[in-house]
Design a protein around this motif. Structure first.
Motif, PDB file in Angstrom:
ATOM      1  N   GLU A 269      47.980  39.107 -21.600  1.00 30.45           N
ATOM      2  CA  GLU A 269      47.521  38.391 -22.782  1.00 30.45           C
ATOM      3  C   GLU A 269      48.529  37.302 -23.194  1.00 30.45           C
ATOM      4  OE1 GLU A 269      45.708  39.835 -26.917  1.00 30.45           O
ATOM      5  OE2 GLU A 269      47.872  40.187 -26.759  1.00 30.45           O
ATOM      6  N   LEU A 270      49.802  37.648 -23.219  1.00 29.30           N
ATOM      7  CA  LEU A 270      50.825  36.675 -23.609  1.00 29.30           C
ATOM      8  C   LEU A 270      50.903  35.507 -22.636  1.00 29.30           C
ATOM      9  CD1 LEU A 270      53.747  38.949 -24.827  1.00 29.30           C
ATOM     10  CD2 LEU A 270      52.452  37.308 -26.193  1.00 29.30           C
ATOM     11  N   VAL A 271      50.897  35.798 -21.357  1.00 29.12           N
ATOM     12  CA  VAL A 271      50.959  34.725 -20.362  1.00 29.12           C
ATOM     13  C   VAL A 271      49.729  33.825 -20.502  1.00 29.12           C
ATOM     14  CG1 VAL A 271      50.919  34.206 -17.888  1.00 29.12           C
ATOM     15  CG2 VAL A 271      52.438  35.980 -18.766  1.00 29.12           C
TER      16      VAL A 271
ATOM     17  N   SER B  63      54.064  29.264 -17.891  1.00 35.44           N
ATOM     18  CA  SER B  63      53.467  30.208 -18.836  1.00 35.44           C
ATOM     19  C   SER B  63      54.237  31.525 -18.825  1.00 35.44           C
ATOM     20  CB  SER B  63      52.005  30.469 -18.484  1.00 35.44           C
ATOM     21  OG  SER B  63      51.266  29.286 -18.546  1.00 35.44           O
ATOM     22  N   ILE B  64      54.620  31.956 -17.643  1.00 39.88           N
ATOM     23  CA  ILE B  64      55.388  33.193 -17.506  1.00 39.88           C
ATOM     24  C   ILE B  64      56.742  33.049 -18.186  1.00 39.88           C
ATOM     25  CG2 ILE B  64      56.564  34.697 -15.840  1.00 39.88           C
ATOM     26  CD1 ILE B  64      54.109  34.198 -13.975  1.00 39.88           C
ATOM     27  N   ASN B  65      57.418  31.935 -17.944  1.00 44.93           N
ATOM     28  CA  ASN B  65      58.730  31.713 -18.569  1.00 44.93           C
ATOM     29  C   ASN B  65      58.628  31.675 -20.088  1.00 44.93           C
ATOM     30  OD1 ASN B  65      60.165  31.678 -16.182  1.00 44.93           O
ATOM     31  ND2 ASN B  65      60.017  29.468 -15.945  1.00 44.93           N
ATOM     32  N   HIS B  66      57.605  31.022 -20.605  1.00 46.61           N
ATOM     33  CA  HIS B  66      57.428  30.965 -22.062  1.00 46.61           C
ATOM     34  C   HIS B  66      57.154  32.348 -22.646  1.00 46.61           C
ATOM     35  CE1 HIS B  66      56.278  26.532 -21.378  1.00 46.61           C
ATOM     36  NE2 HIS B  66      57.533  26.602 -21.776  1.00 46.61           N
ATOM     37  N   ALA B  67      56.341  33.132 -21.966  1.00 46.64           N
ATOM     38  CA  ALA B  67      56.062  34.492 -22.431  1.00 46.64           C
ATOM     39  C   ALA B  67      57.335  35.339 -22.411  1.00 46.64           C
ATOM     40  CB  ALA B  67      54.973  35.130 -21.570  1.00 46.64           C
ATOM     41  N   LEU B  68      58.157  35.165 -21.382  1.00 46.00           N
ATOM     42  CA  LEU B  68      59.422  35.907 -21.306  1.00 46.00           C
ATOM     43  C   LEU B  68      60.364  35.531 -22.452  1.00 46.00           C
ATOM     44  CD1 LEU B  68      60.097  35.854 -17.467  1.00 46.00           C
ATOM     45  CD2 LEU B  68      59.624  37.874 -18.875  1.00 46.00           C
ATOM     46  N   ILE B  69      60.401  34.259 -22.784  1.00 45.41           N
ATOM     47  CA  ILE B  69      61.238  33.813 -23.909  1.00 45.41           C
ATOM     48  C   ILE B  69      60.757  34.469 -25.204  1.00 45.41           C
ATOM     49  CG2 ILE B  69      61.813  31.822 -25.355  1.00 45.41           C
ATOM     50  CD1 ILE B  69      61.766  30.154 -22.685  1.00 45.41           C
ATOM     51  N   ALA B  70      59.452  34.488 -25.412  1.00 44.77           N
ATOM     52  CA  ALA B  70      58.896  35.090 -26.624  1.00 44.77           C
ATOM     53  C   ALA B  70      59.235  36.582 -26.704  1.00 44.77           C
ATOM     54  CB  ALA B  70      57.385  34.892 -26.673  1.00 44.77           C
TER      55      ALA B  70
ATOM     56  N   VAL C 247      56.729  45.442 -21.568  1.00 47.25           N
ATOM     57  CA  VAL C 247      55.912  44.226 -21.461  1.00 47.25           C
ATOM     58  C   VAL C 247      56.655  43.189 -20.624  1.00 47.25           C
ATOM     59  CG1 VAL C 247      54.931  42.281 -22.752  1.00 47.25           C
ATOM     60  CG2 VAL C 247      54.655  44.612 -23.629  1.00 47.25           C
ATOM     61  N   LYS C 248      57.943  43.037 -20.877  1.00 50.63           N
ATOM     62  CA  LYS C 248      58.748  42.071 -20.119  1.00 50.63           C
ATOM     63  C   LYS C 248      58.720  42.403 -18.628  1.00 50.63           C
ATOM     64  CE  LYS C 248      63.328  40.043 -19.785  1.00 50.63           C
ATOM     65  NZ  LYS C 248      64.672  39.940 -20.378  1.00 50.63           N
ATOM     66  N   GLN C 249      58.851  43.677 -18.288  1.00 52.95           N
ATOM     67  CA  GLN C 249      58.817  44.079 -16.882  1.00 52.95           C
ATOM     68  C   GLN C 249      57.466  43.726 -16.249  1.00 52.95           C
ATOM     69  OE1 GLN C 249      59.743  48.245 -17.089  1.00 52.95           O
ATOM     70  NE2 GLN C 249      61.949  47.887 -17.229  1.00 52.95           N
ATOM     71  N   GLU C 250      56.394  43.895 -17.013  1.00 50.45           N
ATOM     72  CA  GLU C 250      55.069  43.572 -16.488  1.00 50.45           C
ATOM     73  C   GLU C 250      54.910  42.062 -16.307  1.00 50.45           C
ATOM     74  OE1 GLU C 250      52.839  45.566 -15.279  1.00 50.45           O
ATOM     75  OE2 GLU C 250      53.887  47.395 -15.854  1.00 50.45           O
ATOM     76  N   ILE C 251      55.452  41.277 -17.229  1.00 45.47           N
ATOM     77  CA  ILE C 251      55.383  39.815 -17.091  1.00 45.47           C
ATOM     78  C   ILE C 251      56.132  39.394 -15.833  1.00 45.47           C
ATOM     79  CG2 ILE C 251      56.133  37.622 -18.077  1.00 45.47           C
ATOM     80  CD1 ILE C 251      55.675  38.880 -20.856  1.00 45.47           C
TER      81      ILE C 251
END
Length: 66
Positions: free
Chosen positions: A9-11, A24-31, A59-63
């Motif tokens: 969802e975040l990505v 998108s992945i990097n931005h989600a990781l930052i969030a 969640v971070k591990q899944e991203i």
């Protein structure tokens, strides 16, 4: 929502269609890192916050798997 669903969802929320998918992945990781940092700094000894940190770490591990 399970961590895997939240990661997707975040990505997806960061995907504006004009950038490479890894952006998108990097931005989600930052969030998620910001959420983890805020939760940790709020209260290391509160069980509720500790469970939130654990959730966001999952969640971070899944991203990172995307």
């Amino acid at each position: 929502m399970i961590p895997k669903e939240k990661a997707k969802e975040l990505v997806d929320k960061f995907d504006i269609g004009e950038q490479l998918p890894y952006h998108s992945i990097n931005h989600a990781l930052i969030a998620v890192d910001e959420l983890i940092d805020c939760s940790i700094s709020y209260d290391n000894y509160n069980a509720t916050w500790a469970s939130q940190v654990k959730y966001w770490q999952e969640v971070k591990q899944e991203i990172e798997k995307l």
